[in-house]
Design a protein around this motif. Structure first.
Motif, PDB file in Angstrom:
ATOM      1  N   GLY A   9       3.218   3.817   0.452  1.00 57.23           N
ATOM      2  CA  GLY A   9       2.636   5.102   0.823  1.00 57.23           C
ATOM      3  C   GLY A   9       1.240   4.949   1.386  1.00 57.23           C
ATOM      4  N   ILE A  10       0.436   4.094   0.777  1.00 58.65           N
ATOM      5  CA  ILE A  10      -0.923   3.842   1.263  1.00 58.65           C
ATOM      6  C   ILE A  10      -0.860   3.227   2.661  1.00 58.65           C
ATOM      7  N   LYS A  11      -0.006   2.224   2.828  1.00 60.18           N
ATOM      8  CA  LYS A  11       0.119   1.526   4.112  1.00 60.18           C
ATOM      9  C   LYS A  11       0.575   2.478   5.227  1.00 60.18           C
ATOM     10  N   MET A  12       1.449   3.425   4.874  1.00 61.98           N
ATOM     11  CA  MET A  12       1.968   4.380   5.852  1.00 61.98           C
ATOM     12  C   MET A  12       1.024   5.570   6.043  1.00 61.98           C
ATOM     13  N   LYS A  13      -0.111   5.550   5.337  1.00 64.04           N
ATOM     14  CA  LYS A  13      -1.113   6.625   5.402  1.00 64.04           C
ATOM     15  C   LYS A  13      -0.539   7.995   5.005  1.00 64.04           C
ATOM     16  N   ILE A  14       0.306   7.973   3.981  1.00 66.80           N
ATOM     17  CA  ILE A  14       0.883   9.209   3.424  1.00 66.80           C
ATOM     18  C   ILE A  14      -0.228   9.968   2.689  1.00 66.80           C
ATOM     19  N   GLU A  15      -0.183  11.294   2.729  1.00 61.52           N
ATOM     20  CA  GLU A  15      -1.179  12.101   2.021  1.00 61.52           C
ATOM     21  C   GLU A  15      -1.185  11.680   0.550  1.00 61.52           C
ATOM     22  N   THR A  16      -2.401  11.490   0.030  1.00 61.51           N
ATOM     23  CA  THR A  16      -2.495  11.004  -1.353  1.00 61.51           C
ATOM     24  C   THR A  16      -1.914  11.998  -2.358  1.00 61.51           C
ATOM     25  N   GLU A  17      -1.868  13.290  -2.014  1.00 61.57           N
ATOM     26  CA  GLU A  17      -1.287  14.278  -2.933  1.00 61.57           C
ATOM     27  C   GLU A  17       0.198  13.976  -3.181  1.00 61.57           C
ATOM     28  N   ARG A  18       0.890  13.520  -2.150  1.00 56.61           N
ATOM     29  CA  ARG A  18       2.318  13.208  -2.295  1.00 56.61           C
ATOM     30  C   ARG A  18       2.515  11.978  -3.182  1.00 56.61           C
ATOM     31  N   ILE A  19       1.692  10.965  -2.970  1.00 57.24           N
ATOM     32  CA  ILE A  19       1.782   9.748  -3.780  1.00 57.24           C
ATOM     33  C   ILE A  19       1.410  10.070  -5.231  1.00 57.24           C
ATOM     34  N   THR A  20       0.346  10.840  -5.385  1.00 54.44           N
ATOM     35  CA  THR A  20      -0.120  11.231  -6.716  1.00 54.44           C
ATOM     36  C   THR A  20       0.934  12.051  -7.450  1.00 54.44           C
ATOM     37  N   GLY A  21       1.580  12.954  -6.758  1.00 59.98           N
ATOM     38  CA  GLY A  21       2.641  13.759  -7.375  1.00 59.98           C
ATOM     39  C   GLY A  21       3.732  12.882  -7.948  1.00 59.98           C
ATOM     40  N   TYR A  22       4.136  11.890  -7.170  1.00 54.01           N
ATOM     41  CA  TYR A  22       5.178  10.959  -7.637  1.00 54.01           C
ATOM     42  C   TYR A  22       4.665  10.123  -8.810  1.00 54.01           C
ATOM     43  N   LEU A  23       3.445   9.616  -8.698  1.00 56.49           N
ATOM     44  CA  LEU A  23       2.867   8.812  -9.777  1.00 56.49           C
ATOM     45  C   LEU A  23       2.809   9.619 -11.071  1.00 56.49           C
ATOM     46  N   ASN A  24       2.343  10.865 -11.000  1.00 55.33           N
ATOM     47  CA  ASN A  24       2.263  11.711 -12.195  1.00 55.33           C
ATOM     48  C   ASN A  24       3.641  11.956 -12.794  1.00 55.33           C
ATOM     49  N   TYR A  25       4.629  12.222 -11.939  1.00 60.05           N
ATOM     50  CA  TYR A  25       6.009  12.392 -12.398  1.00 60.05           C
ATOM     51  C   TYR A  25       6.502  11.126 -13.100  1.00 60.05           C
ATOM     52  N   PHE A  26       6.328   9.973 -12.456  1.00 57.87           N
ATOM     53  CA  PHE A  26       6.849   8.717 -12.997  1.00 57.87           C
ATOM     54  C   PHE A  26       6.156   8.368 -14.314  1.00 57.87           C
ATOM     55  N   MET A  27       4.869   8.628 -14.389  1.00 58.29           N
ATOM     56  CA  MET A  27       4.132   8.356 -15.626  1.00 58.29           C
ATOM     57  C   MET A  27       4.677   9.216 -16.756  1.00 58.29           C
TER      58      MET A  27
END
Length: 159
Positions: free
Chosen positions: A32-50
């Motif tokens: 996601g970082i490499k593809m320059k995806i909005e950090t909110e989308r990555i964060t949403g997934y991280l929070n879900y997975f955690m």
């Protein structure tokens, strides 16, 4: 040169399988970082997975696996400290709307390092130090509470 796979006691196999999904989380964050995806989308997934997978996994390790080692066992203490550090990093990320990319990268690096530590050092240590009856008891306890990772998340930003 190919490395030989680590022989795992059956009690630790489900935990190692969870680690595979943790490494996939690391890969997804980095992708996601490499593809320059909005950090909110990555964060949403991280929070879900955690919430759904990583925290229950940490609790299983802390309540079922680690008590087989002495409270002052250095590798146990290191694993517990790493769990706390990862929880704190994720909590800091969850509190921000526009999370800096370096915080996501730092979490991914920390999680990967932690998983590698458990797989290469802690589990090897446990397999060597614990008696077979303890490992068998642990195996039964893990089988009664362990749930395989099943993801329910629609935003596959990493594709």
């Amino acid at each position: 040169m190919k490395t030989k796979p680590i022989k795992r006691h059956p009690a630790l196999i489900p935990v190692s399988q969870d680690h595979h999904f943790g490494l996939l989380l690391v890969w997804k964050i980095r992708k996601g970082i490499k593809m320059k995806i909005e950090t909110e989308r990555i964060t949403g997934y991280l929070n879900y997975f955690m919430r759904e997978h990583l925290e229950p996994h940490f609790q299983m390790e802390e309540n079922v696996l680690f008590p087989y080692l002495a409270k002052n066992d250095l590798l146990r203490k290191q694993a517990e400290e790493q769990h706390q550090e990862l929880r704190q990093k994720q909590e800091r990320i969850a509190k921000h709307e526009n999370v800096p990319v370096d915080q996501l990268a730092d979490f991914a690096d920390g999680l990967e390092s932690h998983i590698r530590f458990e797989e290469r050092k802690l589990f090897q240590h446990m397999q060597k130090e614990l008696m077979e009856k303890d490992l068998d008891e642990m195996d039964l306890a893990i089988k009664t509470i362990h749930e395989k990772v099943v993801e329910i998340w629609d935003d596959q930003f990493w594709i």
